[in-house]
Design a protein around this motif. Structure first.
Motif, short mmCIF file in Angstrom:
data_model
loop_
_atom_site.label_atom_id
_atom_site.label_comp_id
_atom_site.label_asym_id
_atom_site.label_seq_id
_atom_site.Cartn_x
_atom_site.Cartn_y
_atom_site.Cartn_z
N ARG A 151 0.75 10.08 -24.40
CA ARG A 151 1.98 9.28 -24.56
C ARG A 151 1.59 7.82 -24.70
O ARG A 151 0.59 7.38 -24.12
CB ARG A 151 2.84 9.49 -23.31
CG ARG A 151 4.14 8.71 -23.26
CD ARG A 151 5.04 9.29 -22.17
NE ARG A 151 4.38 9.38 -20.89
CZ ARG A 151 4.66 8.60 -19.84
NH1 ARG A 151 5.61 7.72 -19.89
NH2 ARG A 151 3.98 8.74 -18.71
N TYR B 59 3.76 4.01 -24.68
CA TYR B 59 5.03 3.29 -24.62
C TYR B 59 4.74 1.80 -24.48
O TYR B 59 3.59 1.42 -24.18
CB TYR B 59 5.93 3.80 -23.48
CG TYR B 59 5.35 3.68 -22.09
CD1 TYR B 59 4.58 4.69 -21.53
CD2 TYR B 59 5.60 2.55 -21.32
CE1 TYR B 59 4.08 4.58 -20.25
CE2 TYR B 59 5.10 2.43 -20.04
CZ TYR B 59 4.33 3.46 -19.51
OH TYR B 59 3.82 3.34 -18.24
N GLY C 284 8.04 -2.11 -12.38
CA GLY C 284 7.12 -1.18 -11.75
C GLY C 284 7.67 -0.76 -10.40
O GLY C 284 8.65 -0.06 -10.33
N HIS D 279 6.22 1.28 -8.19
CA HIS D 279 6.03 2.71 -7.97
C HIS D 279 4.55 3.05 -8.10
O HIS D 279 3.75 2.21 -8.55
CB HIS D 279 6.87 3.54 -8.96
CG HIS D 279 6.55 3.23 -10.39
ND1 HIS D 279 7.35 2.46 -11.20
CD2 HIS D 279 5.48 3.56 -11.15
CE1 HIS D 279 6.81 2.35 -12.39
NE2 HIS D 279 5.67 3.00 -12.38
N LEU E 21 -0.68 10.70 -12.78
CA LEU E 21 -0.82 10.04 -14.08
C LEU E 21 -1.94 8.99 -14.08
O LEU E 21 -2.09 8.23 -13.13
CB LEU E 21 0.51 9.36 -14.43
CG LEU E 21 0.65 8.82 -15.85
CD1 LEU E 21 0.77 9.97 -16.85
CD2 LEU E 21 1.86 7.90 -15.96
N GLN F 173 -3.43 5.79 -16.60
CA GLN F 173 -2.93 4.95 -17.68
C GLN F 173 -3.91 3.81 -18.00
O GLN F 173 -4.69 3.40 -17.14
CB GLN F 173 -1.58 4.34 -17.29
CG GLN F 173 -0.51 5.38 -16.97
CD GLN F 173 0.88 4.80 -16.85
OE1 GLN F 173 1.70 4.98 -17.73
NE2 GLN F 173 1.14 4.10 -15.78
N LEU G 15 -3.40 -0.08 -19.57
CA LEU G 15 -2.43 -1.10 -19.94
C LEU G 15 -3.12 -2.16 -20.80
O LEU G 15 -4.22 -2.62 -20.44
CB LEU G 15 -1.85 -1.79 -18.70
CG LEU G 15 -0.71 -1.07 -17.94
CD1 LEU G 15 -1.13 0.29 -17.44
CD2 LEU G 15 -0.21 -1.93 -16.80
N MET H 183 4.46 -5.27 -12.28
CA MET H 183 4.13 -6.10 -13.43
C MET H 183 5.03 -7.33 -13.39
O MET H 183 6.24 -7.21 -13.18
CB MET H 183 4.38 -5.33 -14.74
CG MET H 183 3.57 -4.04 -14.87
SD MET H 183 4.40 -2.64 -14.13
CE MET H 183 5.53 -2.19 -15.42
N TYR I 266 6.15 11.96 -20.06
CA TYR I 266 7.02 11.38 -19.03
C TYR I 266 7.53 12.46 -18.09
O TYR I 266 8.04 13.50 -18.52
CB TYR I 266 8.21 10.67 -19.70
CG TYR I 266 9.17 10.05 -18.72
CD1 TYR I 266 8.79 8.95 -17.96
CD2 TYR I 266 10.44 10.57 -18.53
CE1 TYR I 266 9.66 8.37 -17.06
CE2 TYR I 266 11.32 9.99 -17.63
CZ TYR I 266 10.91 8.90 -16.90
OH TYR I 266 11.76 8.33 -15.99
N ARG J 65 8.60 6.24 -5.77
CA ARG J 65 9.30 4.96 -5.96
C ARG J 65 9.63 4.25 -4.65
O ARG J 65 10.21 3.17 -4.67
CB ARG J 65 10.57 5.19 -6.79
CG ARG J 65 10.27 5.58 -8.24
CD ARG J 65 11.52 5.50 -9.09
NE ARG J 65 11.29 5.91 -10.48
CZ ARG J 65 10.91 5.10 -11.46
NH1 ARG J 65 10.67 3.83 -11.23
NH2 ARG J 65 10.75 5.57 -12.69
C1 T46 Z 1 4.25 2.56 -15.22
C2 T46 Z 1 4.53 1.16 -15.62
C3 T46 Z 1 3.29 0.42 -16.03
C4 T46 Z 1 11.28 7.07 -20.52
O1 T46 Z 1 12.31 7.64 -20.89
N1 T46 Z 1 10.05 7.50 -20.96
C5 T46 Z 1 8.90 6.90 -20.59
O2 T46 Z 1 7.81 7.33 -21.05
C6 T46 Z 1 8.95 5.79 -19.70
C7 T46 Z 1 7.66 5.10 -19.24
C8 T46 Z 1 10.17 5.37 -19.24
N2 T46 Z 1 11.31 6.00 -19.66
C9 T46 Z 1 12.60 5.49 -19.22
C10 T46 Z 1 12.88 5.67 -17.74
C11 T46 Z 1 13.74 4.48 -17.39
O3 T46 Z 1 15.09 4.79 -17.64
O4 T46 Z 1 12.64 4.08 -19.44
C12 T46 Z 1 13.30 3.41 -18.39
C13 T46 Z 1 12.42 2.33 -17.78
O5 T46 Z 1 11.33 2.96 -17.07
P1 T46 Z 1 10.77 2.39 -15.69
O6 T46 Z 1 11.86 1.78 -14.91
O7 T46 Z 1 9.99 3.49 -15.03
O8 T46 Z 1 9.79 1.24 -16.22
P2 T46 Z 1 8.73 0.38 -15.41
O9 T46 Z 1 8.41 -0.78 -16.27
O10 T46 Z 1 9.15 0.12 -14.03
O11 T46 Z 1 7.42 1.33 -15.31
C14 T46 Z 1 6.73 1.76 -16.47
C15 T46 Z 1 6.38 3.26 -16.38
O12 T46 Z 1 7.58 4.00 -16.07
C16 T46 Z 1 5.36 3.55 -15.31
O13 T46 Z 1 4.86 4.86 -15.46
O14 T46 Z 1 3.20 2.85 -14.68
O15 T46 Z 1 5.53 1.03 -16.65
#
Ligand code: T46
Length: 138
Positions: A33, A35, A47, A49, A54, A56, A58, A97, A114, A121
């Motif tokens: 994946r 993103y 972040g 969490h 997983l 990754q 960055l 982040m 995902y 969290r």
């Molecule tokens: C991480 C840090 C570095 C998806 O639908 N698919 C995806 O692959 C991802 C990553 C997110 N989402 C959706 C879930 C939430 O509704 O996108 C939204 C934002 O995700 P999140 O609040 O988890 O984003 P971050 O910036 O807090 O965290 C992300 C990644 O989720 C996480 O794995 O390590 O970036």
């Protein structure tokens, strides 16, 4: 805490620079994946969490941002400010982040699709989880 960063090889010529990322070549896992996040608003911190399994990498492909890593015992902050610099984050690491520049694009390569059930969290739950893992390993 051991922090692993990568300096990716730049293929540069008079047209500019190209970087190639390939699984098990300069990325230490299957890339399942990709993103990226951009338009991050001033003062935002994301972040908060950890992941149970997983892995990754960055890369801030434009602009800069900072990443806080926390293994439950110590914390490190890493500045990502070059498109050829990669930060590896293993499982069981809390991450945040922050300090995104206004043109920042943070790209993430991930070892799995995902899966919300892989996230921890709650910080208290994370501390308990890593403690249990360490006890089981010893
Ligand atoms: C991480 C840090 C570095 C998806 O639908 N698919 C995806 O692959 C991802 C990553 C997110 N989402 C959706 C879930 C939430 O509704 O996108 C939204 C934002 O995700 P999140 O609040 O988890 O984003 P971050 O910036 O807090 O965290 C992300 C990644 O989720 C996480 O794995 O390590 O970036």
């Amino acid at each position: 805490m051991k922090v692993t960063t990568y300096e990716f090889e730049e293929h540069g010529d008079d047209r500019g620079i190209l970087i190639a990322l390939e699984e098990y070549k300069n990325v230490p896992f299957n890339i399942r994946r990709c993103y990226y996040m951009y338009n991050t608003q001033p003062g935002v911190r994301r972040g908060f969490h950890a992941h149970k399994s997983l892995e990754q990498i960055l890369v801030c492909v434009s602009g800069s941002c900072k990443i806080l890593l926390d293994d439950g015992q110590s914390k490190e902050t890493v500045l990502l400010d070059r498109p050829n610099k990669g930060l590896y984050i293993a499982h069981n690491i809390w991450r945040e982040m922050f300090d995104f520049s206004d043109n920042a694009v943070l790209m993430v390569l991930a070892s799995k699709l995902y899966d919300e059930s892989d996230y921890i969290r709650s910080y208290d739950e994370f501390l308990q989880y890593v403690q249990t893992q360490r006890t089981e390993e010893n």
